[in-house]
Design a protein around this motif. Sequence first.
Motif, mmCIF file in Angstrom:
data_model
loop_
_atom_site.group_PDB
_atom_site.id
_atom_site.type_symbol
_atom_site.label_atom_id
_atom_site.label_comp_id
_atom_site.label_asym_id
_atom_site.label_seq_id
_atom_site.Cartn_x
_atom_site.Cartn_y
_atom_site.Cartn_z
ATOM 1 N N GLU A 1 -27.578 -39.390 -3.768
ATOM 2 C CA GLU A 1 -27.347 -39.730 -2.366
ATOM 3 C C GLU A 1 -28.202 -38.840 -1.462
ATOM 4 O O GLU A 1 -28.260 -37.620 -1.639
ATOM 5 N N ALA A 2 -28.861 -39.463 -0.521
ATOM 6 C CA ALA A 2 -29.724 -38.716 0.399
ATOM 7 C C ALA A 2 -28.903 -37.782 1.281
ATOM 8 O O ALA A 2 -27.765 -38.090 1.650
ATOM 9 N N ILE A 3 -29.486 -36.667 1.631
ATOM 10 C CA ILE A 3 -28.826 -35.702 2.515
ATOM 11 C C ILE A 3 -28.963 -36.208 3.951
ATOM 12 O O ILE A 3 -30.080 -36.441 4.426
ATOM 13 N N PRO A 4 -27.856 -36.380 4.659
ATOM 14 C CA PRO A 4 -27.940 -36.879 6.041
ATOM 15 C C PRO A 4 -28.537 -35.841 6.982
ATOM 16 O O PRO A 4 -28.579 -34.646 6.668
ATOM 17 N N GLU A 5 -29.000 -36.304 8.128
ATOM 18 C CA GLU A 5 -29.595 -35.380 9.110
ATOM 19 C C GLU A 5 -28.552 -34.463 9.739
ATOM 20 O O GLU A 5 -28.890 -33.358 10.171
ATOM 21 N N THR A 6 -27.288 -34.931 9.776
ATOM 22 C CA THR A 6 -26.201 -34.090 10.292
ATOM 23 C C THR A 6 -24.987 -34.233 9.372
ATOM 24 O O THR A 6 -24.774 -35.270 8.735
ATOM 25 N N LEU A 7 -24.192 -33.163 9.320
ATOM 26 C CA LEU A 7 -22.939 -33.152 8.566
ATOM 27 C C LEU A 7 -21.899 -32.383 9.368
ATOM 28 O O LEU A 7 -22.191 -31.269 9.850
ATOM 29 N N PHE A 8 -20.730 -32.974 9.535
ATOM 30 C CA PHE A 8 -19.643 -32.317 10.270
ATOM 31 C C PHE A 8 -20.069 -31.907 11.682
ATOM 32 O O PHE A 8 -19.588 -30.905 12.227
ATOM 33 N N GLY A 9 -21.016 -32.649 12.235
ATOM 34 C CA GLY A 9 -21.487 -32.346 13.580
ATOM 35 C C GLY A 9 -22.554 -31.272 13.641
ATOM 36 O O GLY A 9 -22.962 -30.860 14.739
ATOM 37 N N TYR A 10 -23.052 -30.823 12.469
ATOM 38 C CA TYR A 10 -24.091 -29.783 12.440
ATOM 39 C C TYR A 10 -25.358 -30.346 11.801
ATOM 40 O O TYR A 10 -25.297 -31.171 10.876
ATOM 41 N N PRO A 11 -26.530 -29.902 12.246
ATOM 42 C CA PRO A 11 -27.780 -30.363 11.624
ATOM 43 C C PRO A 11 -27.893 -29.830 10.195
ATOM 44 O O PRO A 11 -27.321 -28.787 9.851
ATOM 45 N N THR A 12 -28.622 -30.543 9.360
ATOM 46 C CA THR A 12 -28.898 -30.070 8.006
ATOM 47 C C THR A 12 -30.367 -29.657 7.903
ATOM 48 O O THR A 12 -31.208 -30.048 8.716
ATOM 49 N N ASP A 13 -30.636 -28.862 6.905
ATOM 50 C CA ASP A 13 -32.014 -28.466 6.599
ATOM 51 C C ASP A 13 -32.164 -28.506 5.091
ATOM 52 O O ASP A 13 -31.257 -28.085 4.361
ATOM 53 N N VAL A 14 -33.286 -28.997 4.615
ATOM 54 C CA VAL A 14 -33.524 -29.109 3.175
ATOM 55 C C VAL A 14 -34.708 -28.223 2.798
ATOM 56 O O VAL A 14 -35.814 -28.395 3.307
ATOM 57 N N ARG A 15 -34.463 -27.265 1.881
ATOM 58 C CA ARG A 15 -35.512 -26.342 1.420
ATOM 59 C C ARG A 15 -35.795 -26.626 -0.043
ATOM 60 O O ARG A 15 -34.878 -26.759 -0.850
ATOM 61 N N GLU A 16 -37.063 -26.677 -0.379
ATOM 62 C CA GLU A 16 -37.481 -26.983 -1.742
ATOM 63 C C GLU A 16 -37.758 -25.701 -2.518
ATOM 64 O O GLU A 16 -38.657 -24.929 -2.177
ATOM 65 N N ILE A 17 -36.981 -25.474 -3.570
ATOM 66 C CA ILE A 17 -37.179 -24.329 -4.466
ATOM 67 C C ILE A 17 -37.355 -24.916 -5.859
ATOM 68 O O ILE A 17 -36.399 -25.111 -6.607
ATOM 69 N N ARG A 18 -38.582 -25.197 -6.265
ATOM 70 C CA ARG A 18 -38.846 -26.032 -7.444
ATOM 71 C C ARG A 18 -38.328 -25.424 -8.742
ATOM 72 O O ARG A 18 -37.841 -26.134 -9.610
#
Length: 350
Positions: A67-84
């Motif tokens: 499932e894709a990570i939404p742009e917001t969760l619980f009213g807060y923005p999300t950020d996606v960091r790649e650590i391969r």
Amino acid sequence: MSMRKELAKLRKILDNKTKHDLMKKHNAHAIGIGYKYVNGKRTDQIAIVFFVHRKRPLKQLEKLKIEAIPETLFGYPTDVREIREGFKIQSERKKHRPFSGGVSGISIKEKGAAGTLGIVSKKGEVLSCNHVLANESLTTNRTAEKGDPFLQPSWLDNANPHTDIAGELDRWVDLVPLGAGTCPIGRGITKTLNFFARLLRRKGRFIYYVEEDNYVDGAVGIAYEGLWEPWVMDMGEVKGMEDPELGMLVTKRGRTTSITEGRVVATDVIVNVGGYQGIHTCRFVDQIAVEADGGTFSLPGDSGSAILTKTKPRYFVALLFAGGKDSMGHQITIATPSKYVKEYLRYDLP
């Protein structure tokens, strides 16, 4: 709302169970509360941060049933960091391909030992110590030959001599131990004096003793094609060389202690360094001493590390080769200024 209250509110929503569920749902290997990054720059905005192995397009996520990570969760923005490669215990003792500076490496002849491959130039030239790449070669007992292979990682880090050869020795400086004169004239005179001493039945004998200075414990290897990348791992490009100065803030990456920071606490140092070929001491002049403001700057196995300026753009300052503790337990590192690396090893950057 103050940042402290904002964080307290989000911590209540994002408890451990919720984070665990989100990790499984979105195939993340870590989640936390932190700053949101935009175009690689940190902002002051608080976000729910997901650490993933790889950012993927939506169609690929659907195929993998993630499932894709939404742009917001619980009213807060999300950020996606790649650590391969994921999060692991911090160690530079593993095999790296391609490898760059700041990782474990040693001469194939130095069995049971470990050192650091300090920095790799754009030409694939690997800078380290004589006692890392040249088998502690001395003027009185030359133990290195051009073309000697070196390993990455080190013997002590479970190197396989059949699969882990990363390059070969190109040039180095043989070290002069204290008390060992190498001048043929001096040795000849001593031999003649002892001949007459025996004729006269004298019990004493003459010894040719010298105290010759060393300027660098250094060696340069050539990395094999396709196995290397330039510079020092995680440190970015090295622009050139710079002379160390008293009080200069510096950093390094080494096999044992990884990335550490410190400052130059002494210059123009003359120092006797023991342990060469197990029993010999060599005297070095015009060296520098480095100490961490807190903790340890280096430990055994970090020899060969490239000491760089702390602030970017980074410059190569000195070659780390020795260390010891003072009476208060402070670890002090000894290193050779870059000018002697350039002069004696013909090693230049960039």
